[in-house]
Design an enzyme around this catalytic site. Sequence first.
Site, PDB file in Angstrom:
ATOM      1  N   LYS A 121       0.826  -1.209   0.000  1.00 29.76           N
ATOM      2  CA  LYS A 121       0.000   0.000   0.000  1.00 29.76           C
ATOM      3  C   LYS A 121       0.858   1.257   0.000  1.00 29.76           C
ATOM      4  O   LYS A 121       0.598   2.207  -0.737  1.00 29.76           O
ATOM      5  CB  LYS A 121      -0.936  -0.017   1.198  1.00 29.76           C
ATOM      6  CG  LYS A 121      -1.823  -1.248   1.201  1.00 29.76           C
ATOM      7  CD  LYS A 121      -2.800  -1.263   2.349  1.00 29.76           C
ATOM      8  CE  LYS A 121      -3.529  -2.601   2.377  1.00 29.76           C
ATOM      9  NZ  LYS A 121      -4.466  -2.713   3.492  1.00 29.76           N
ATOM     10  N   ASP A 139      -7.075  -0.452   0.367  1.00 26.24           N
ATOM     11  CA  ASP A 139      -7.135  -0.300   1.814  1.00 26.24           C
ATOM     12  C   ASP A 139      -8.541  -0.648   2.274  1.00 26.24           C
ATOM     13  O   ASP A 139      -9.358  -1.113   1.488  1.00 26.24           O
ATOM     14  CB  ASP A 139      -6.767   1.129   2.223  1.00 26.24           C
ATOM     15  CG  ASP A 139      -7.610   2.135   1.491  1.00 26.24           C
ATOM     16  OD1 ASP A 139      -8.847   2.021   1.557  1.00 26.24           O
ATOM     17  OD2 ASP A 139      -7.056   3.029   0.842  1.00 26.24           O
TER      18      ASP A 139
END
Length: 216
Positions: A121, A139
């Site tokens: 991420k 996410d």
Amino acid sequence: MLNKKGVRQVLDTLEEMFPDAKCELTHSNEFELLVAVILSAQATDALVNKVTPDLFEKYHTPEDYLAVSLEELQQDIRRIGLYRNKAKNIRKMSADLVEKYDGKVPSSYDELINLAGVGRKTANVVMSVAFDEPAIAVDTHVERVSKRLGICRWKDSVLEVEKTLMRKIPEEEWSDTHHRMIFFGRYHCKAKTPNCPECPLLEICREGQKRMKKRG
DNA sequence: AACTCGGGGCA
DNA sequence: TGCCCAGAGTT
């Protein structure tokens, strides 16, 4: 599962709702962005933005983070959750940067993700924000929104969600969509209290319709 | 795949 | 008070 037309409608609606959605983490260069993104794990960007001004006034380079003790850095970011691990990760990442890249932030995903403390991420966000490369990082917001809207399946793993999004969304729209889905998830399609009654996507959202029925 | 780190924000 | 949060490393 939403068809191509449905996905198109989602993308267009999100663009209408958040025309200029972008990363809200304050930073003035790639290195500061990298630090800010590491700090933002499981924390709100609002909280991170309260801490970073003082932090970035004190620390400017990877060498600066290595020059103080671990305990001192931990104290400086104490207000952010998971601060003990994050301080360690920032120091490991800084050491990597100094050792391998002469203290500069590498500009490829593969190099970023191989830095200590940098995962999928973080690498994705840095690529998209700092280097303007197309990227989608899944996410909690992106995952929840994608599943509720039916862009992917409920049982999909995070990796499957990411693959599905990359397949269904044109590459040139990855980054904007990523940020817009996060805004949408934070401000409208919230985990506990989604605002279905006022949602412009209600008519194509199975989950929303289910919730509206339940409510009566 | 599940567990741990974690203080702050919000209902 | 209890729940959640722009995650990554370890087992």
